[in-house]
Motif scaffolding. Sequence first.
Motif, PDB file in Angstrom:
ATOM      1  N   SER A 142       0.827  -1.215   0.000  1.00  0.00           N
ATOM      2  CA  SER A 142       0.000   0.000   0.000  1.00  0.00           C
ATOM      3  C   SER A 142       0.859   1.262   0.000  1.00  0.00           C
ATOM      4  N   MET A 143       2.000   1.231   0.691  1.00  0.00           N
ATOM      5  CA  MET A 143       2.855   2.410   0.766  1.00  0.00           C
ATOM      6  C   MET A 143       3.514   2.730  -0.573  1.00  0.00           C
ATOM      7  N   VAL A 144       3.797   1.709  -1.381  1.00  0.00           N
ATOM      8  CA  VAL A 144       4.459   1.942  -2.666  1.00  0.00           C
ATOM      9  C   VAL A 144       3.618   2.847  -3.560  1.00  0.00           C
ATOM     10  N   PHE A 145       2.296   2.726  -3.479  1.00  0.00           N
ATOM     11  CA  PHE A 145       1.423   3.592  -4.273  1.00  0.00           C
ATOM     12  C   PHE A 145       1.655   5.055  -3.902  1.00  0.00           C
ATOM     13  N   GLY A 146       1.730   5.328  -2.601  1.00  0.00           N
ATOM     14  CA  GLY A 146       1.971   6.698  -2.150  1.00  0.00           C
ATOM     15  C   GLY A 146       3.361   7.185  -2.493  1.00  0.00           C
ATOM     16  N   ILE A 147       4.373   6.319  -2.328  1.00  0.00           N
ATOM     17  CA  ILE A 147       5.756   6.696  -2.644  1.00  0.00           C
ATOM     18  C   ILE A 147       5.884   7.041  -4.129  1.00  0.00           C
ATOM     19  N   THR A 148       5.248   6.249  -4.976  1.00  0.00           N
ATOM     20  CA  THR A 148       5.305   6.495  -6.418  1.00  0.00           C
ATOM     21  C   THR A 148       4.552   7.762  -6.793  1.00  0.00           C
ATOM     22  N   ALA A 149       3.365   7.941  -6.224  1.00  0.00           N
ATOM     23  CA  ALA A 149       2.564   9.128  -6.526  1.00  0.00           C
ATOM     24  C   ALA A 149       3.267  10.402  -6.073  1.00  0.00           C
ATOM     25  N   LEU A 150       3.919  10.349  -4.923  1.00  0.00           N
ATOM     26  CA  LEU A 150       4.668  11.510  -4.450  1.00  0.00           C
ATOM     27  C   LEU A 150       5.805  11.843  -5.411  1.00  0.00           C
ATOM     28  N   GLY A 151       6.489  10.813  -5.909  1.00  0.00           N
ATOM     29  CA  GLY A 151       7.582  11.043  -6.842  1.00  0.00           C
ATOM     30  C   GLY A 151       7.111  11.686  -8.135  1.00  0.00           C
ATOM     31  N   VAL A 152       6.049  11.150  -8.703  1.00  0.00           N
ATOM     32  CA  VAL A 152       5.533  11.682  -9.962  1.00  0.00           C
ATOM     33  C   VAL A 152       4.933  13.072  -9.762  1.00  0.00           C
ATOM     34  N   GLY A 153       4.123  13.238  -8.715  1.00  0.00           N
ATOM     35  CA  GLY A 153       3.448  14.511  -8.478  1.00  0.00           C
ATOM     36  C   GLY A 153       4.396  15.643  -8.157  1.00  0.00           C
ATOM     37  N   ALA A 231      -4.672   9.578   0.533  1.00  0.00           N
ATOM     38  CA  ALA A 231      -4.273  10.985   0.429  1.00  0.00           C
ATOM     39  C   ALA A 231      -2.889  11.118  -0.198  1.00  0.00           C
ATOM     40  N   ALA A 232      -1.979  10.173   0.130  1.00  0.00           N
ATOM     41  CA  ALA A 232      -0.626  10.213  -0.417  1.00  0.00           C
ATOM     42  C   ALA A 232      -0.612   9.943  -1.916  1.00  0.00           C
ATOM     43  N   ILE A 233      -1.659   9.329  -2.432  1.00  0.00           N
ATOM     44  CA  ILE A 233      -1.769   9.105  -3.879  1.00  0.00           C
ATOM     45  C   ILE A 233      -2.472  10.285  -4.548  1.00  0.00           C
ATOM     46  N   TRP A 234      -3.618  10.652  -4.025  1.00  0.00           N
ATOM     47  CA  TRP A 234      -4.476  11.629  -4.676  1.00  0.00           C
ATOM     48  C   TRP A 234      -3.921  13.051  -4.636  1.00  0.00           C
ATOM     49  N   LEU A 235      -3.486  13.501  -3.483  1.00  0.00           N
ATOM     50  CA  LEU A 235      -3.076  14.896  -3.340  1.00  0.00           C
ATOM     51  C   LEU A 235      -1.854  15.262  -4.194  1.00  0.00           C
ATOM     52  N   PRO A 236      -0.743  14.504  -4.127  1.00  0.00           N
ATOM     53  CA  PRO A 236       0.403  14.891  -4.958  1.00  0.00           C
ATOM     54  C   PRO A 236       0.141  14.759  -6.450  1.00  0.00           C
ATOM     55  N   MET A 237      -0.617  13.746  -6.857  1.00  0.00           N
ATOM     56  CA  MET A 237      -0.924  13.595  -8.280  1.00  0.00           C
ATOM     57  C   MET A 237      -1.797  14.742  -8.763  1.00  0.00           C
ATOM     58  N   ARG A 238      -2.763  15.129  -7.964  1.00  0.00           N
ATOM     59  CA  ARG A 238      -3.638  16.241  -8.339  1.00  0.00           C
ATOM     60  C   ARG A 238      -2.849  17.541  -8.422  1.00  0.00           C
ATOM     61  N   TYR A 239      -1.963  17.756  -7.446  1.00  0.00           N
ATOM     62  CA  TYR A 239      -1.155  18.976  -7.439  1.00  0.00           C
ATOM     63  C   TYR A 239      -0.183  18.989  -8.620  1.00  0.00           C
ATOM     64  N   GLY A 240       0.436  17.847  -8.903  1.00  0.00           N
ATOM     65  CA  GLY A 240       1.370  17.761 -10.019  1.00  0.00           C
ATOM     66  C   GLY A 240       0.697  17.995 -11.353  1.00  0.00           C
ATOM     67  N   ILE A 241      -0.485  17.426 -11.528  1.00  0.00           N
ATOM     68  CA  ILE A 241      -1.242  17.622 -12.777  1.00  0.00           C
ATOM     69  C   ILE A 241      -1.583  19.095 -12.967  1.00  0.00           C
ATOM     70  N   ARG A 242      -2.024  19.734 -11.895  1.00  0.00           N
ATOM     71  CA  ARG A 242      -2.383  21.157 -11.973  1.00  0.00           C
ATOM     72  C   ARG A 242      -1.169  22.021 -12.314  1.00  0.00           C
ATOM     73  N   GLN A 243      -0.031  21.741 -11.663  1.00  0.00           N
ATOM     74  CA  GLN A 243       1.171  22.537 -11.906  1.00  0.00           C
ATOM     75  C   GLN A 243       1.723  22.311 -13.306  1.00  0.00           C
ATOM     76  N   LEU A 244       1.705  21.064 -13.767  1.00  0.00           N
ATOM     77  CA  LEU A 244       2.225  20.784 -15.105  1.00  0.00           C
ATOM     78  C   LEU A 244       1.324  21.347 -16.189  1.00  0.00           C
TER      79      LEU A 244
END
Length: 249
Positions: A142-153, A231-244
Amino acid sequence: TIALMDKDLKFFFRDNTQWSQLLLIFALIVLYLYNYSVLPLDRPRMPTFYLQNLIAFLNVGLAGFVLASIGVRFVFTAVSGEGFSFWIVQSAPLTASRLLWSKFLFYLSPLLLLGLILTIATNELLQVTPLMRWLAPITIFSMVFGITALGVGVGAAFPNFKAENLTQVATGFGGLLYMILAMGFITLVIVLEAGPVYTLFMAQVRQHSLSHWQWIYVGGSILLTVVVNIAAIWLPMRYGIRQLAAYEA
């Protein structure tokens, strides 16, 4: 999405500085597991039974930190890796959301595999209880999903398309921010699980059932852990998409 992942795969193996580091990761895995195989568990003051499971639980956090350190080099730099050709992505009928989620899926599988290897193999070496045999892989999964999303976002929020070397991207401000967030996320998950794991473990050792309030405590902690992972998946991905998307504009 599949076409984007295929492009990333070809780019990965064309860049010698990228795929050659896989050898270092392999060496890291061997050294990591070897250290657990030579632990002097037969000579501690604490009973071996308790020590084995304590180490296995702490190993979940350590494995998460190892994955985060790999993530800052590969996942965080994934968007910046487009380099000067990012204008092609901008001119293509491709949304920022689709681009980032394709990179998320591309790096998710190898990190999941690595995380499961580290936890399952370590559990086998330590000969832990059935509780830890299941808990450790599920937690790291479960943590890998958040770690990956944080990296991409975070990588999308702080891109550097002009960097001559991706190592420069990983050691910049964005890379530091990613490591802080990833380590904070991993630590929070471990802290949230510590109490329920101790409660379940002691109930198993003493062979008695949990009380009504203990079940509420365990269930509430598990629910809160699930919320933190989402939250660790959704928030950074959403923020990264918006910024990019704003960068594209």
